[in-house]
Design a protein around this motif. Structure first.
Motif, short mmCIF file in Angstrom:
data_model
loop_
_atom_site.label_atom_id
_atom_site.label_comp_id
_atom_site.label_asym_id
_atom_site.label_seq_id
_atom_site.Cartn_x
_atom_site.Cartn_y
_atom_site.Cartn_z
N ALA A 60 0.84 -1.20 0.00
CA ALA A 60 0.00 0.00 0.00
C ALA A 60 0.87 1.25 0.00
CB ALA A 60 -0.91 0.01 1.22
N ILE A 61 0.41 2.28 -0.70
CA ILE A 61 1.08 3.58 -0.70
C ILE A 61 0.74 4.27 0.62
CG2 ILE A 61 1.27 5.83 -1.84
CD1 ILE A 61 2.22 3.51 -3.61
N VAL A 62 1.77 4.55 1.43
CA VAL A 62 1.54 5.17 2.74
C VAL A 62 2.20 6.55 2.85
CG1 VAL A 62 1.20 2.96 3.89
CG2 VAL A 62 3.50 3.97 3.82
N GLY A 63 2.83 6.99 1.78
CA GLY A 63 3.44 8.31 1.77
C GLY A 63 3.99 8.63 0.39
N TYR A 64 4.23 9.91 0.16
CA TYR A 64 4.81 10.31 -1.12
C TYR A 64 5.51 11.65 -0.96
CZ TYR A 64 0.97 13.58 -1.48
OH TYR A 64 0.09 14.60 -1.23
N ALA A 65 6.43 11.91 -1.87
CA ALA A 65 7.07 13.21 -2.03
C ALA A 65 7.14 13.46 -3.52
CB ALA A 65 8.47 13.22 -1.42
N MET A 66 6.82 14.69 -3.92
CA MET A 66 6.91 15.00 -5.35
C MET A 66 7.44 16.41 -5.54
SD MET A 66 2.88 15.39 -6.45
CE MET A 66 2.23 13.95 -5.66
N GLY A 67 8.05 16.62 -6.68
CA GLY A 67 8.59 17.94 -6.97
C GLY A 67 9.11 18.02 -8.39
N ALA A 68 9.66 19.19 -8.70
CA ALA A 68 10.12 19.45 -10.06
C ALA A 68 11.25 20.47 -10.04
CB ALA A 68 8.95 19.98 -10.90
N ILE A 69 11.91 20.58 -11.16
CA ILE A 69 12.95 21.58 -11.34
C ILE A 69 12.29 22.84 -11.89
CG2 ILE A 69 15.11 22.14 -12.53
CD1 ILE A 69 15.24 19.75 -10.51
N ALA A 80 15.24 22.98 -7.34
CA ALA A 80 14.44 21.77 -7.23
C ALA A 80 13.42 22.08 -6.13
CB ALA A 80 15.30 20.58 -6.83
N GLU A 81 12.15 22.13 -6.52
CA GLU A 81 11.12 22.47 -5.55
C GLU A 81 10.37 21.22 -5.11
OE1 GLU A 81 7.35 25.47 -4.93
OE2 GLU A 81 7.97 24.99 -6.97
N LEU A 82 10.44 20.95 -3.82
CA LEU A 82 9.67 19.87 -3.22
C LEU A 82 8.25 20.41 -3.05
CD1 LEU A 82 9.50 17.06 -1.96
CD2 LEU A 82 10.35 18.05 0.17
N THR A 83 7.36 20.06 -3.96
CA THR A 83 6.04 20.68 -3.99
C THR A 83 5.03 20.05 -3.04
OG1 THR A 83 5.36 19.30 -5.85
CG2 THR A 83 6.31 21.47 -6.37
N ASP A 84 5.23 18.79 -2.69
CA ASP A 84 4.27 18.13 -1.81
C ASP A 84 4.93 16.91 -1.17
OD1 ASP A 84 1.85 17.61 -0.56
OD2 ASP A 84 0.81 16.96 -2.36
N LEU A 85 4.65 16.74 0.11
CA LEU A 85 5.14 15.58 0.85
C LEU A 85 4.05 15.23 1.87
CD1 LEU A 85 8.64 14.87 2.23
CD2 LEU A 85 6.65 14.48 3.65
N LYS A 86 3.65 13.97 1.86
CA LYS A 86 2.59 13.55 2.80
C LYS A 86 2.84 12.12 3.22
CE LYS A 86 -2.33 13.64 3.54
NZ LYS A 86 -3.62 14.06 2.99
N VAL A 87 2.59 11.85 4.50
CA VAL A 87 2.66 10.50 5.04
C VAL A 87 1.32 10.21 5.73
CG1 VAL A 87 3.83 8.97 6.69
CG2 VAL A 87 5.17 10.59 5.33
N CYS A 116 14.21 24.02 -2.68
CA CYS A 116 13.27 24.88 -1.96
C CYS A 116 12.01 24.11 -1.64
CB CYS A 116 12.95 26.15 -2.76
SG CYS A 116 12.11 25.90 -4.32
N VAL A 117 11.34 24.56 -0.61
CA VAL A 117 10.08 23.98 -0.17
C VAL A 117 9.30 25.10 0.51
CG1 VAL A 117 10.96 23.21 2.09
CG2 VAL A 117 9.00 22.04 1.06
N PRO A 137 15.08 29.38 6.28
CA PRO A 137 14.17 30.41 5.74
C PRO A 137 14.93 31.37 4.82
CG PRO A 137 13.93 30.20 8.12
CD PRO A 137 15.14 29.41 7.74
N GLN A 138 14.32 31.66 3.66
CA GLN A 138 14.96 32.55 2.69
C GLN A 138 14.08 33.72 2.29
OE1 GLN A 138 18.22 32.23 1.65
NE2 GLN A 138 18.22 30.74 3.29
N SER A 139 12.77 33.59 2.46
CA SER A 139 11.88 34.68 2.07
C SER A 139 10.62 34.60 2.93
CB SER A 139 11.52 34.60 0.59
OG SER A 139 10.80 33.43 0.32
#
Length: 146
Positions: A60-69, A80-87, A116-117, A137-139
Motif C-alpha cells: 500500500a502507498i503510505v506516503g509520497y514526495a513530489m517535486g520538479a525543477i 528543485a522544488e519539493l512541492t508536496d510531501l505527505k505521510v 526549496c520547499v 528560511p529565505q523569504s
C-alpha cells in the motif's frame, strides 16, 4: 518499507492520499476550482514534469514526495522544488517523511543548484522537519484578505 517511484497502477492511490484530508464535498470543490493543480500533480506522479517517490508498506502507498525543477526569469539558478510531501497519519513518526525528502534531494543533485520547499508559517512541525533536513528560511510571503 520501500521508497521508490510509483508504478502506473499506483498513480490513483497517490492522488487519493494527496486528497485524503478533504471531505468528499471539499475534494470535489478543490478539483473544480484547481484543475491545473490537479493536472500538475498528475504530471509529477507519472514523471512527465518532475518526479514522485512513494513509501510502500505491505503493498500500500503510505506516503509520497513530489517535486520538479524550476527556474526563475530573474536568475540563472535552477531550483528543485519539493512541492508536496505527505505521510499517512498511521505511518508518521517512523522516519518515512525524511526518507521521502532525502530521495527527492538525491534525485535533485545534478539537476538543480538549490532546493526549496514552502511551509505555512503556522505549521511549526513542518518548519522544524524541513530545518532538520537543512532547509533555512529565505523569504517571507505576505497575504491579506480582499
Amino acid at each position: 518499507m520501500e521508497i521508490r517511484c510509483p508504478k502506473p497502477i499506483e498513480y490513483e492511490a497517490v492522488k487519493a492520499l494527496s486528497l485524503s484530508h478533504l471531505s468528499p464535498a471539499a475534494k470535489e470543490q478543490y478539483l473544480a476550482i484547481n484543475p491545473e493543480s490537479a493536472k500538475f500533480s498528475s504530471s509529477l506522479i507519472d514523471g512527465t514534469a518532475g518526479v514522485c517517490f512513494v513509501a510502500v508498506a505491505s503493498g500500500a502507498i503510505v506516503g509520497y514526495a513530489m517535486g520538479a525543477i524550476k527556474g526563475t526569469p530573474l536568475t540563472t539558478v535552477r531550483f528543485a522544488e519539493l512541492t508536496d510531501l505527505k505521510v499517512d497519519p498511521d505511518f508518521r513518526n517512523q522516519g518515512l517523511g525524511g526518507q521521502l525528502a532525502k530521495a527527492f534531494i538525491v534525485w535533485s543533485k545534478g539537476r538543480a543548484d538549490r532546493l526549496c520547499v514552502t511551509a505555512h508559517a503556522n505549521n511549526s512541525a513542518a518548519i522544524r522537519f524541513y530545518q532538520r533536513l537543512g532547509f533555512t528560511p529565505q523569504s517571507l510571503e505576505l497575504e491579506r484578505e480582499l
